[in-house]
Design a protein around this motif. Structure first.
Motif, PDB file in Angstrom:
ATOM      1  N   PHE A  71       1.007  14.150  -9.956  1.00 12.08           N
ATOM      2  CA  PHE A  71       0.461  12.801  -9.694  1.00 12.08           C
ATOM      3  C   PHE A  71       1.165  12.141  -8.503  1.00 12.08           C
ATOM      4  O   PHE A  71       0.529  11.736  -7.517  1.00 12.08           O
ATOM      5  CB  PHE A  71       0.617  11.919 -10.941  1.00 12.08           C
ATOM      6  N   GLY A  72       2.470  12.045  -8.592  1.00 12.49           N
ATOM      7  CA  GLY A  72       3.219  11.370  -7.541  1.00 12.49           C
ATOM      8  C   GLY A  72       3.212  12.135  -6.229  1.00 12.49           C
ATOM      9  O   GLY A  72       3.087  11.541  -5.147  1.00 12.49           O
ATOM     10  N   ILE A  73       3.328  13.460  -6.307  1.00 13.75           N
ATOM     11  CA  ILE A  73       3.372  14.257  -5.081  1.00 13.75           C
ATOM     12  C   ILE A  73       2.026  14.209  -4.366  1.00 13.75           C
ATOM     13  O   ILE A  73       1.970  14.148  -3.130  1.00 13.75           O
ATOM     14  CB  ILE A  73       3.775  15.705  -5.403  1.00 13.75           C
ATOM     15  N   ALA A  74       0.940  14.209  -5.115  1.00 17.29           N
ATOM     16  CA  ALA A  74      -0.388  14.154  -4.490  1.00 17.29           C
ATOM     17  C   ALA A  74      -0.585  12.843  -3.739  1.00 17.29           C
ATOM     18  O   ALA A  74      -1.050  12.833  -2.589  1.00 17.29           O
ATOM     19  CB  ALA A  74      -1.481  14.336  -5.550  1.00 17.29           C
ATOM     20  N   VAL A  75      -0.223  11.739  -4.380  1.00 16.99           N
ATOM     21  CA  VAL A  75      -0.412  10.432  -3.733  1.00 16.99           C
ATOM     22  C   VAL A  75       0.558  10.275  -2.562  1.00 16.99           C
ATOM     23  O   VAL A  75       0.180   9.820  -1.468  1.00 16.99           O
ATOM     24  CB  VAL A  75      -0.228   9.291  -4.746  1.00 16.99           C
ATOM     25  N   GLY A  76       1.830  10.654  -2.770  1.00 19.43           N
ATOM     26  CA  GLY A  76       2.793  10.565  -1.678  1.00 19.43           C
ATOM     27  C   GLY A  76       2.402  11.440  -0.505  1.00 19.43           C
ATOM     28  O   GLY A  76       2.513  11.038   0.661  1.00 19.43           O
ATOM     29  N   GLY A  77       1.943  12.663  -0.797  1.00 16.44           N
ATOM     30  CA  GLY A  77       1.499  13.551   0.273  1.00 16.44           C
ATOM     31  C   GLY A  77       0.289  13.014   1.004  1.00 16.44           C
ATOM     32  O   GLY A  77       0.162  13.165   2.224  1.00 16.44           O
ATOM     33  N   ALA A  78      -0.616  12.371   0.249  1.00 17.06           N
ATOM     34  CA  ALA A  78      -1.797  11.779   0.880  1.00 17.06           C
ATOM     35  C   ALA A  78      -1.398  10.664   1.841  1.00 17.06           C
ATOM     36  O   ALA A  78      -1.938  10.564   2.951  1.00 17.06           O
ATOM     37  CB  ALA A  78      -2.751  11.245  -0.192  1.00 17.06           C
ATOM     38  N   ILE A  79      -0.448   9.834   1.439  1.00 17.09           N
ATOM     39  CA  ILE A  79       0.011   8.750   2.312  1.00 17.09           C
ATOM     40  C   ILE A  79       0.633   9.338   3.579  1.00 17.09           C
ATOM     41  O   ILE A  79       0.369   8.874   4.695  1.00 17.09           O
ATOM     42  CB  ILE A  79       1.015   7.855   1.572  1.00 17.09           C
ATOM     43  N   ALA A  80       1.464  10.368   3.417  1.00 11.47           N
ATOM     44  CA  ALA A  80       2.098  10.998   4.594  1.00 11.47           C
ATOM     45  C   ALA A  80       1.039  11.583   5.520  1.00 11.47           C
ATOM     46  O   ALA A  80       1.112  11.425   6.749  1.00 11.47           O
ATOM     47  CB  ALA A  80       3.065  12.088   4.134  1.00 11.47           C
ATOM     48  N   ALA A  81       0.032  12.253   4.965  1.00 15.95           N
ATOM     49  CA  ALA A  81      -1.016  12.855   5.790  1.00 15.95           C
ATOM     50  C   ALA A  81      -1.819  11.789   6.525  1.00 15.95           C
ATOM     51  O   ALA A  81      -2.174  11.962   7.705  1.00 15.95           O
ATOM     52  CB  ALA A  81      -1.944  13.702   4.912  1.00 15.95           C
ATOM     53  N   MET A  82      -2.105  10.672   5.861  1.00 14.50           N
ATOM     54  CA  MET A  82      -2.844   9.592   6.518  1.00 14.50           C
ATOM     55  C   MET A  82      -2.030   8.965   7.631  1.00 14.50           C
ATOM     56  O   MET A  82      -2.575   8.606   8.684  1.00 14.50           O
ATOM     57  CB  MET A  82      -3.264   8.541   5.483  1.00 14.50           C
ATOM     58  N   MET A  83      -0.735   8.822   7.418  1.00 15.77           N
ATOM     59  CA  MET A  83       0.102   8.241   8.468  1.00 15.77           C
ATOM     60  C   MET A  83       0.199   9.168   9.667  1.00 15.77           C
ATOM     61  O   MET A  83       0.159   8.727  10.824  1.00 15.77           O
ATOM     62  CB  MET A  83       1.491   7.925   7.904  1.00 15.77           C
ATOM     63  N   ILE A  84       0.302  10.481   9.424  1.00 15.79           N
ATOM     64  CA  ILE A  84       0.400  11.438  10.521  1.00 15.79           C
ATOM     65  C   ILE A  84      -0.895  11.460  11.326  1.00 15.79           C
ATOM     66  O   ILE A  84      -0.873  11.549  12.563  1.00 15.79           O
ATOM     67  CB  ILE A  84       0.714  12.846   9.969  1.00 15.79           C
ATOM     68  N   THR A  85      -2.030  11.369  10.641  1.00 10.59           N
ATOM     69  CA  THR A  85      -3.332  11.400  11.330  1.00 10.59           C
ATOM     70  C   THR A  85      -3.792  10.014  11.759  1.00 10.59           C
ATOM     71  O   THR A  85      -4.909   9.865  12.243  1.00 10.59           O
ATOM     72  CB  THR A  85      -4.402  12.014  10.417  1.00 10.59           C
ATOM     73  N   ILE A 138      -6.277  13.480 -11.758  1.00  9.17           N
ATOM     74  CA  ILE A 138      -6.783  13.118 -13.091  1.00  9.17           C
ATOM     75  C   ILE A 138      -7.925  14.053 -13.503  1.00  9.17           C
ATOM     76  O   ILE A 138      -8.007  14.490 -14.648  1.00  9.17           O
ATOM     77  CB  ILE A 138      -7.250  11.650 -13.090  1.00  9.17           C
ATOM     78  N   GLU A 139      -8.803  14.338 -12.551  1.00  8.30           N
ATOM     79  CA  GLU A 139      -9.929  15.246 -12.815  1.00  8.30           C
ATOM     80  C   GLU A 139      -9.600  16.648 -12.292  1.00  8.30           C
ATOM     81  O   GLU A 139     -10.394  17.286 -11.600  1.00  8.30           O
ATOM     82  CB  GLU A 139     -11.195  14.714 -12.135  1.00  8.30           C
TER      83      GLU A 139
END
Length: 377
Positions: free
Chosen positions: A106-120, A136-137
């Motif tokens: 849960f946490g790694i997915a959201v944290g990784g998503a934030i990092a990817a959005m910031m990089i792009t 969740i799904e």
């Protein structure tokens, strides 16, 4: 008493931070979100009927709709942020599900998503919700695989963005928001480049909240208000030179030379028989015409043939008065024209007739007069 003041400050901090919306905005944004999501739902139903259950709506689209329709000027709501932000978040979540066990996914997915959005450079808050929804799904997302990022997430986000572009423009909002290089007027007024404005946003960690174009517009509006306050609402009629010395288009330049010398002036309005303004004769243009011995007027129809000096007329050297104001124009509104548009003289008009002129010297005199009054106070 200090304790009461502290409690009062804390209480104020908990009150709404947003200003009250205009009546029009209270229906415009909700209706837009309704239209956009309804179109997405209809498209999903049609695609389900044609291609099966791969198409469905994801809940974070509701959060995207809030940004796209309620705050379309936000950098977080621009098409790149919305489409790329949601899509890369889904890609990261799918990858995390393959290698990270619960409950850490849960946490790694959201944290990784934030990092990817910031990089792009595609920071979009609903992207974090996309990543969380994917975890969740997890069973459904694992079954769909990497296609989850494209269909339904990328495709439905793109459809929502397209509907926001059409709806916002039909209802008077600019979306996507103009990029800084398309607003040269604001930069000229502020004297700051896009890079400098961007550096200011970065210095205060506001680059994700306010766009460069937004900042330029806000600062330009603040500068305009500050100028109005500085000049105490002085009108052009209060500052202009009223006893004008004018010439006609047929006045010989030798006569204009005599007027410049006799009255110690730097410009002469050129008027017609009815008093209508035809142009402005400046000392520099007069000297150039007399030196070259031919007309120097910046007009495609002007005759440039060399002629005897006695035959040169005011119309041969005058400039078109492209910048004019009325008597009721605030003096503060002239600062940009005199400072950044290479304007030396601004005619003050009453209908088609010129009733006064304002020069840079007049503005400087007003500034110095205000400075002396403020120092005495």
């Amino acid at each position: 008493m200090p304790a009461f003041r502290n409690l009062s400050a804390i209480g104020r901090a908990l009150l709404p931070a947003l200003p009250a919306p205009s009546p029009a905005e209270t229906w415009r944004a909700p209706l837009g979100a309704c239209v956009g999501l309804t179109l997405c739902a209809l498209c999903v139903l049609a695609m389900q009927a044609a291609h099966g259950g791969l198409w469905f709506l994801v809940a974070p689209l509701g959060a995207s709709a809030v940004l796209l329709f309620a705050v379309p000027n936000s950098p977080l709501a621009q098409p790149w942020s919305a489409v790329v932000g949601n899509t890369v978040s889904a890609v990261v979540a799918v990858a995390v599900l393959q290698v990270v066990p619960p409950p850490f996914d849960f946490g790694i997915a959201v944290g990784g998503a934030i990092a990817a959005m910031m990089i792009t450079r595609s920071l979009h808050p609903p992207g974090g919700a996309v990543a969380l929804l994917a975890v969740i799904e997890a069973e459904t997302v694992r079954e769909i695989g990497i296609l989850f990022a494209l269909v339904p997430v990328g495709a439905t986000t793109t459809l929502l963005v397209l509907s926001a572009i059409v709806y916002n423009r039909l209802t008077g909002r600019v979306y996507p928001f103009r990029q800084p290089h398309s607003q040269p007027g604001a930069e000229r007024r502020l004297g700051l480049s896009s890079e400098e404005l961007g550096a200011i946003l970065g210095r205060f960690n506001q680059a994700s909240n306010v766009g460069v174009a937004d900042l330029a517009r806000l600062l330009a509006a603040a500068e305009h208000e500050a100028a109005a306050h500085r000049f105490d609402q002085t009108r052009c009629a209060d500052l202009m030179t009223k006893d004008l010395i004018t010439v006609s288009a047929e006045t010989p330049l030798t006569r204009a030379v005599w007027l410049f010398q006799k009255h110690a002036i730097k410009s002469l309005p050129v008027v017609g028989a009815d008093g209508a303004l035809l142009g402005i004769l400046l000392q520099g243009d007069l000297i150039e015409a007399l030196t070259l011995g031919r007309p120097v007027r910046r007009s495609p129809n002007a005759r440039r043939l060399r002629r005897p000096l006695r035959d040169l007329l005011a119309e041969d050297a005058m400039q078109d008065a492209a910048t004019t104001v009325t008597e009721d124009t605030p003096v503060g509104a002239l600062l940009n024209r005199l400072a950044s548009q290479a304007v030396q003289v601004v005619p003050v008009m009453r209908g088609p007739k010129v009733v006064g002129i304002i020069t840079r010297s007049d503005i400087i005199g007003l500034l110095l007069r205000g400075s002396a009054e403020r120092k005495a106070a």
